[in-house]
Design an enzyme around this catalytic site. Structure first.
Site, PDB file in Angstrom:
ATOM      1  N   GLU A 430       0.834  -1.212   0.000  1.00  0.00           N
ATOM      2  CA  GLU A 430       0.000   0.000   0.000  1.00  0.00           C
ATOM      3  C   GLU A 430       0.865   1.258   0.000  1.00  0.00           C
ATOM      4  O   GLU A 430       0.710   2.167   0.826  1.00  0.00           O
ATOM      5  CB  GLU A 430      -0.971  -0.017   1.185  1.00  0.00           C
ATOM      6  CG  GLU A 430      -1.922  -1.182   1.094  1.00  0.00           C
ATOM      7  CD  GLU A 430      -2.991  -1.226   2.179  1.00  0.00           C
ATOM      8  OE1 GLU A 430      -2.980  -0.377   3.088  1.00  0.00           O
ATOM      9  OE2 GLU A 430      -3.839  -2.137   2.118  1.00  0.00           O
ATOM     10  N   GLU A 505      -3.653  -9.166   0.081  1.00  0.00           N
ATOM     11  CA  GLU A 505      -4.125  -9.008   1.463  1.00  0.00           C
ATOM     12  C   GLU A 505      -5.650  -9.064   1.447  1.00  0.00           C
ATOM     13  O   GLU A 505      -6.276  -8.351   0.668  1.00  0.00           O
ATOM     14  CB  GLU A 505      -3.629  -7.668   2.007  1.00  0.00           C
ATOM     15  CG  GLU A 505      -3.651  -7.596   3.501  1.00  0.00           C
ATOM     16  CD  GLU A 505      -2.955  -6.332   4.011  1.00  0.00           C
ATOM     17  OE1 GLU A 505      -1.798  -6.072   3.628  1.00  0.00           O
ATOM     18  OE2 GLU A 505      -3.597  -5.615   4.780  1.00  0.00           O
TER      19      GLU A 505
HETATM   20  C1  GAL Z   1      -3.900  -3.000   5.491  1.00  0.00           C
HETATM   21  C2  GAL Z   1      -2.406  -2.879   5.711  1.00  0.00           C
HETATM   22  C3  GAL Z   1      -1.952  -3.768   6.838  1.00  0.00           C
HETATM   23  C4  GAL Z   1      -2.845  -3.589   8.028  1.00  0.00           C
HETATM   24  C5  GAL Z   1      -4.246  -3.904   7.630  1.00  0.00           C
HETATM   25  C6  GAL Z   1      -5.230  -3.848   8.767  1.00  0.00           C
HETATM   26  O1  GAL Z   1      -4.409  -1.990   4.716  1.00  0.00           O
HETATM   27  O2  GAL Z   1      -1.742  -3.234   4.550  1.00  0.00           O
HETATM   28  O3  GAL Z   1      -0.631  -3.475   7.177  1.00  0.00           O
HETATM   29  O4  GAL Z   1      -2.718  -2.294   8.472  1.00  0.00           O
HETATM   30  O5  GAL Z   1      -4.646  -2.967   6.662  1.00  0.00           O
HETATM   31  O6  GAL Z   1      -6.510  -4.112   8.307  1.00  0.00           O
END
Ligand code: GAL
Length: 812
Positions: A430, A505
């Protein structure tokens, strides 16, 4: 004596014999014991004669902050997280767990150089040091490495002398430098390596397998030689049974950094896969005047893989769905200090769930993790950065980008490129540059470095939203990783039919083990007074979704190679959705809690990810009948239908159904089941409608005793191995009491020590080193550590009004 040792070591195993290993010409000593440590700035802390006798004596790996105490003032961060859709700044209290990781720390370690080694080369290797390491030997500055996650080494031959030497390391962690708990100090291993002047360079072998068929594999090895005298390089390949299967000796080599290429053919190779994680060993022997002057050991695996735009990942010619989890590097109650037993236990728990891949979010992992992934059968998305030049944290990587990005990325690739488990390089998560017009230039810069250093794996990144697909940013990567934003996949595919995707993710579902909110409906960013999230697996964040929605996305977009769920285990810090509350010190995102206890959704994933029959009933069945009239019962199963009974009365069949709510596609739901104490039974049916499996849960009576359970009944007497003992509160019949929350005390006697304990409750700020703590919803975990004396360790657990319990662990 030394020669004798060599023979034994080689005979016993080709894998590294641990400390003080002498392989011909190369001596590796892991510096674990006898470090001196102090917190705070020290004038002349590097000086030879500095009196450190009052400093604490510690063992490395060491995390200076994990002993706490937890305090919301530690690194309270006033922050607007744009990525989370926040409009205003918020004072985030537990973002880095409220642990005192900030500040300066000094370490000193004395070491001897014998007269025999006077002419040798000596280097010091750090697997990672948190952070801003400045390294000194005998009072002189040797070098520095700021990024706390990178492994690095320094040649200290010109600084060391025969006799006693002192290695000093100054570390400094700035506040507001991380989005999660980073740990503090020499939290990974440190080694002293002695070699002859002619030797193989640090990370000096690069092994690739450009062609793999059932009958033969081509194995190409590039070896970098250091030294000025004329030598030959004898390279030997051993199979997993330590049989020598191929060897080659080069012509004469000399000259610093000479790279030698040797190509081999391995017949009938045993390919590396998730089910058969076969690892080959390579010994690179530098030979001078008929004498072996260096032996450098590497491992590799033989496998082929590709990402296909329409059909995900193919490993050894067959589609493999990536069933991955993201993991931060901390080990819960142990903090960031690397411990092999704890890492191994994490992987075992994940493997049992059917997980086959780890994303090392969002930084280079400890090398032990990769070696375990090699031999246990996990794919790894090896990640370098969470931010580039456009910072996410006031004191984050933004300050290092210009001078260090290339060095950090190169170090990661050089260290990790022989691991068969590593199947993609991720250069970021991100990254804010993805939203800018020229962000693609930095993306290209990193992608080019990666291709230059290893062109056998795709370069990827975790992106989000639409912009990077349209502004030339995503185009820089071989494999496009998207975080969340499940609705974008069909659009992305339509726009770019030739791109390959992975869901880098997913989910970010939040839950607390064993706490069930009986109003069981999907809830976005919902907070409760008790600071918990419901274990039905239906609470999620603004930017995220339930597992069920994630499953539907993957099922509806089979071209996506699979997913990395956020996260496998809970981790220290980032306690969303309770970012501004206290005490909340750890995340709720884990499928498994901070102590390694599965939450309910573990079984939802297990049902999807394994072929094992799964039939898991939730919630528990210990409610107050005065207050609770009906209870929603959910069943996580890989059977298509099941019937529910309470005390023998049927509540009917449920069948997984795509037409109703999304979540009923993947779980069986009985919305309103009348609560009455007793037994809940579920009978699952196979495709022919025949009963195939049943499972039940019972109402427990009053807590009566403690039950101690461990798989770790025998551990090594090495002063660092751990036994993990699960403590359950049970009633007179041995039934688990799921609502027990009261103090338990532990005593350890014999040849071991009480090391840490935890209970998985994100809101519990009892120090992990306390031998007294509350259990959380019926459970807690105790870690006991061996000493170097073989024998027996006895753990006793007691609690007021309960029968105490004991367990013995032997050490060898
Ligand atoms: C994502 C991020 C992670 C963590 C996660 C929590 O956007 O890449 O590091 O913060 O959110 O939901």
């Amino acid at each position: 004596m030394k020669k004798y040792l060599v023979v034994i070591c080689l005979l016993i195993s080709l894998t590294a014999c641990s400390k003080g290993v002498v392989e011909q010409g190369r001596q590796i000593e892991t510096l674990k014991k006898g470090w001196k440590f102090t917190k705070g700035e020290v004038e002349n802390g590097e000086a030879i004669n500095y009196d450190d006798s009052k400093w604490e004596t510690v063992r490395v790996p060491h995390d200076w902050a994990i002993t706490g105490p937890f305090d919301p003032k530690n690194d309270a961060q006033s922050k607007k997280v744009v990525a989370d859709g926040e409009k205003k700044q918020k004072l985030r209290l537990g973002r880095t767990a409220g642990l005192p990781y900030m500040g300066i720390g000094w370490y000193r370690k004395y070491f001897e150089v014998s007269a025999d080694n006077a002419d040798k080369k000596l280097s010091v290797e750090f697997d990672g040091a948190m952070s801003n390491a400045k390294v000194y030997v005998n009072g002189k500055f040797v070098g520095e490495w700021p990024y706390g996650y990178t492994s690095f080494a320094f040649d200290i031959s010109d600084f060391a002398k025969v006799g006693e030497n002192v290695l000093a390391v100054r570390l400094e962690n700035l506040p507001q430098s991380s989005r999660w708990y980073p740990g503090a100090g020499l939290y990974r291993n440190v080694r002293l390596v002695t070699t002859n002047s002619a030797h193989v360079k640090h990370w000096g072998t690069y092994i690739t397998t450009p062609q793999v068929t059932d009958n033969e594999a081509q194995v190409n090895i590039k070896t970098t030689f250091v030294g000025s005298e004329k030598c030959t390089l004898l390279t030997e390949i051993y199979d997993s049974n330590n049989q020598l299967i191929a060897q080659k000796e080069s012509g004469a080599i000399s000259g610093n950094e000479t790279v030698l290429k040797q190509d081999f053919q391995v017949n009938n190779p045993k390919v590396w896969s998730i089910e058969t994680p076969v690892v080959y060993n390579v010994l690179s022997k530098v030979v001078s005047n008929g004498k072996t002057v260096d032996v450098y050991k590497s491992t590799f695996g033989i496998r082929s893989f590709e990402f296909i735009s329409n059909d995900g990942l193919h490993l050894n010619g067959k589609r493999l769905q990536v069933q991955g989890v993201c993991m931060h590097h901390d080990l819960g109650p142990l903090g960031a200090a690397v411990n092999v037993s704890a890492l191994h236990r994490q992987l075992l728990i994940l493997k049992e769930m059917g997980c086959n891949a780890i994303r090392t979010s969002h930084n280079p992992p400890t090398p032990e993790l990769l070696s375990m992934c090699d031999t246990m059968g996990f794919l790894v998305m090896d990640e370098a950065f969470d931010e580039w030049k456009k910072g996410k944290n006031k004191n984050g990587y933004t300050h290092l980008w210009d001078d260090w990005a290339e060095k950090d990325l190169t170090a990661l690739i050089h260290r990790d490129r022989n691991h068969p488990s590593v199947f993609m390089w991720s250069v970021g998560n991100e990254i804010l540059e993805q939203f800018t017009d020229d962000g693609w230039k930095r993306a290209k810069f990193l992608a080019d470095i990666t291709h230059r250093e290893d062109n056998t794996r795709p370069v990827t990144i975790g992106m989000n939203r639409e912009a990077p697909a349209e502004n030339n940013f995503a185009a820089q990567f071989d494999l496009k990783g998207w975080n969340y934003h499940t609705h974008l996949y069909p659009w992305l595919k339509e726009q770019h039919p030739d791109w390959s995707f992975i869901a880098s993710e997913t989910e970010s579902t939040v839950s607390s083990r064993g706490y069930f909110d009986l109003d069981a409906v999907p809830r976005k960013h919902y907070t409760r007074e008790n600071l918990q999230c419901s274990d039905y697996g239906l609470d999620y964040c603004n930017w995220s979704n339930t597992p069920d929605v994630g499953f539907a996305m993957l099922d509806d977009n089979p071209h996506v190679a699979g997913e990395f769920v956020w996260t496998g285990f809970d981790y220290l810090g980032e306690p969303s959705p309770y970012n501004v509350e206290w005490p909340t010190k750890n995340s709720y995102f884990g499928i498994v809690d901070l102590c390694g206890f599965p939450k309910s959704i573990y079984y939802l994933y297990k049902a999807r990810w394994t072929n094992e029959n799964v039939l898991h009933i939730l919630p528990h069945w210990n409610w107050n009948q005065e207050e609770v009239k009906t209870v929603p019962v959910h069943v996580f199963t890989n059977f298509n239908s099941a019937e529910l009974f309470v005390n023998g009365k049927s509540y009917g069949m449920r069948t997984k159904n795509t037409k109703k709510k999304v979540y009923e596609r993947y779980r069986l739901v009985w919305d309103e089941v009348k609560y009455e104490p007793g037994e809940v039974k579920v009978v699952a049916f196979d495709e022919n409608g025949k009963p195939a499996m049943e499972n039940s849960i019972k109402t427990a009576s009053e807590p009566y005793t403690l039950q101690l359970v461990t798989k770790y009944t025998k551990i090594k007497a090495d002063g660092e191995s751990l036994s993990f003992v699960e403590v359950n509160v049970v009633d007179k019949d041995g039934d688990f009491c799921p609502t027990a929350n009261f103090p338990i005390k532990f005593t350890v006697e014999g040849d071991g020590t009480f090391h840490a304990a935890g209970n998985g409750n994100s809101t519990d700020i009892t120090p992990f080193q306390s031998n007294e703590r509350n259990c959380f919803n019926g459970k807690c975990l105790v870690m006991i550590q061996s000493t170097e004396k073989a024998g027996t360790i006895t753990l006793t657990a007691s609690s007021d009004n309960l029968k105490a319990a004991g367990i013995e662990v032997s050490t060898y």
